[in-house]
Scaffold this active site. Structure first.
Site, PDB file in Angstrom:
ATOM      1  N   ASN A  24     124.840  37.938  -1.906  1.00  0.00           N
ATOM      2  CA  ASN A  24     123.780  38.424  -1.246  1.00  0.00           C
ATOM      3  C   ASN A  24     123.088  37.628  -0.419  1.00  0.00           C
ATOM      4  O   ASN A  24     122.421  38.185   0.596  1.00  0.00           O
ATOM      5  CB  ASN A  24     122.474  39.040  -2.247  1.00  0.00           C
ATOM      6  CG  ASN A  24     122.876  40.300  -3.090  1.00  0.00           C
ATOM      7  OD1 ASN A  24     122.575  40.721  -4.008  1.00  0.00           O
ATOM      8  ND2 ASN A  24     123.718  41.314  -2.403  1.00  0.00           N
ATOM      9  N   ASP A  63     123.441  49.486  -7.309  1.00  0.00           N
ATOM     10  CA  ASP A  63     123.870  49.583  -6.185  1.00  0.00           C
ATOM     11  C   ASP A  63     123.453  50.745  -5.205  1.00  0.00           C
ATOM     12  O   ASP A  63     122.949  51.617  -5.873  1.00  0.00           O
ATOM     13  CB  ASP A  63     125.467  49.413  -6.101  1.00  0.00           C
ATOM     14  CG  ASP A  63     125.837  49.021  -4.753  1.00  0.00           C
ATOM     15  OD1 ASP A  63     125.473  48.556  -3.850  1.00  0.00           O
ATOM     16  OD2 ASP A  63     127.159  49.224  -4.527  1.00  0.00           O
TER      17      ASP A  63
END
Ligand code: V0D
Length: 233
Positions: A60, A12
């Site tokens: 995503n 991340d």
């Protein structure tokens, strides 16, 4: 060296890394790709058996189209640049997740890398693509139920359920790392994380170093040492 078989990383912070520098998010992803190479080569040298990387989640797809398109070009960039080196290091590439919705070009790039590295006996570099933990569990339940109905399986328990997960052939997950100061599992390896150690680091993925991996492993080993011989599991 260490008794760590399987590490998973939620990579991340690429976007935040770029923002901090006034760069486009794509630059963060580009840098993130280089980190995948660096950390994979290092983890293999440490003798880790399997490294699972959360590269693209089912969430995503909700990102801006331009960014999704860029993300879809990353497998080509990564394997064009680094497949030779992965081969030289005896690393075996695999992937888990729902590959149906992955664009054909990206999928074929992965399939090719998987095929080319299939005889390698070093670390398994396992990419979680379009992966979601809840969906993996539901999918496993459906197949489990079907096989039970068809009489293909008699015993329903935690161990036999494991054979229906994407990770059935991988070693048990020992350590899950998440970068970028977020302390959530975010639907990653939900079933597999049951007995893993969780290590959260505040470094953004593009800034994550081999030393950071060493530290996370050290944390893992210290926690395990503390429990000593009286293993709860
Ligand atoms: C670099 C996390 C999506 C940090 C996000 C293997 C590491 C960005 C994909 C991907 C990477 C897209 C489509 C697909 C499979 C994967 C991806 C790589 C790196 C290199 F079919 N993000 N992403 N692939 N990073």
């Amino acid at each position: 060296m260490n008794n760590l078989n399987h590490i998973a990383i939620i990579m991340d912070g690429n976007g935040r890394w770029a923002k901090k520098r006034g760069l486009p998010r794509s630059m963060g992803h580009k840098k993130g790709v280089e980190k995948v190479r660096e950390i994979a080569i290092y983890a293999n040298k440490l003798g880790i058996k399997c490294l699972t990387l959360y590269a693209f989640s089912t969430e995503n797809w909700k990102r801006p189209e331009k960014e999704v398109n860029y993300l879809m070009s990353l497998p080509k960039i990564f394997f064009n640049k680094y497949l030779k080196e992965l081969m030289k290091n005896n690393i075996k590439v695999t992937m888990i997740g729902d590959l149906n919705k992955i664009p054909l070009e990206a999928k074929n790039i992965f399939k090719d890398a998987i095929r080319q590295t299939s005889k390698n006996t070093g670390m398994i570099l396992n990419f979680a693509l379009n992966y979601g933990g809840q969906s993996e569990i539901v999918r496993a339940c459906k197949q489990f139920a079907k096989d039970y109905k068809d009489g293909k399986i008699k015993t329903l328990n935690e161990k036999t359920f494991n054979n229906y997960l994407y990770t059935k052939d991988l070693p048990e997950l020992d350590l899950m790392i998440r970068t970028s100061n977020e302390e959530r599992i975010s639907n990653f390896l939900l079933y597999q994380v049951a007995y893993s150690e969780l290590v959260f680091v505040d470094t953004y993925w593009p800034d994550f170093t081999c030393t950071d991996l060493d530290k996370a492993i050290e944390t893992y080993m210290n926690r395990n040492r503390r429990f000593g011989a009286v293993d709860e599991k």
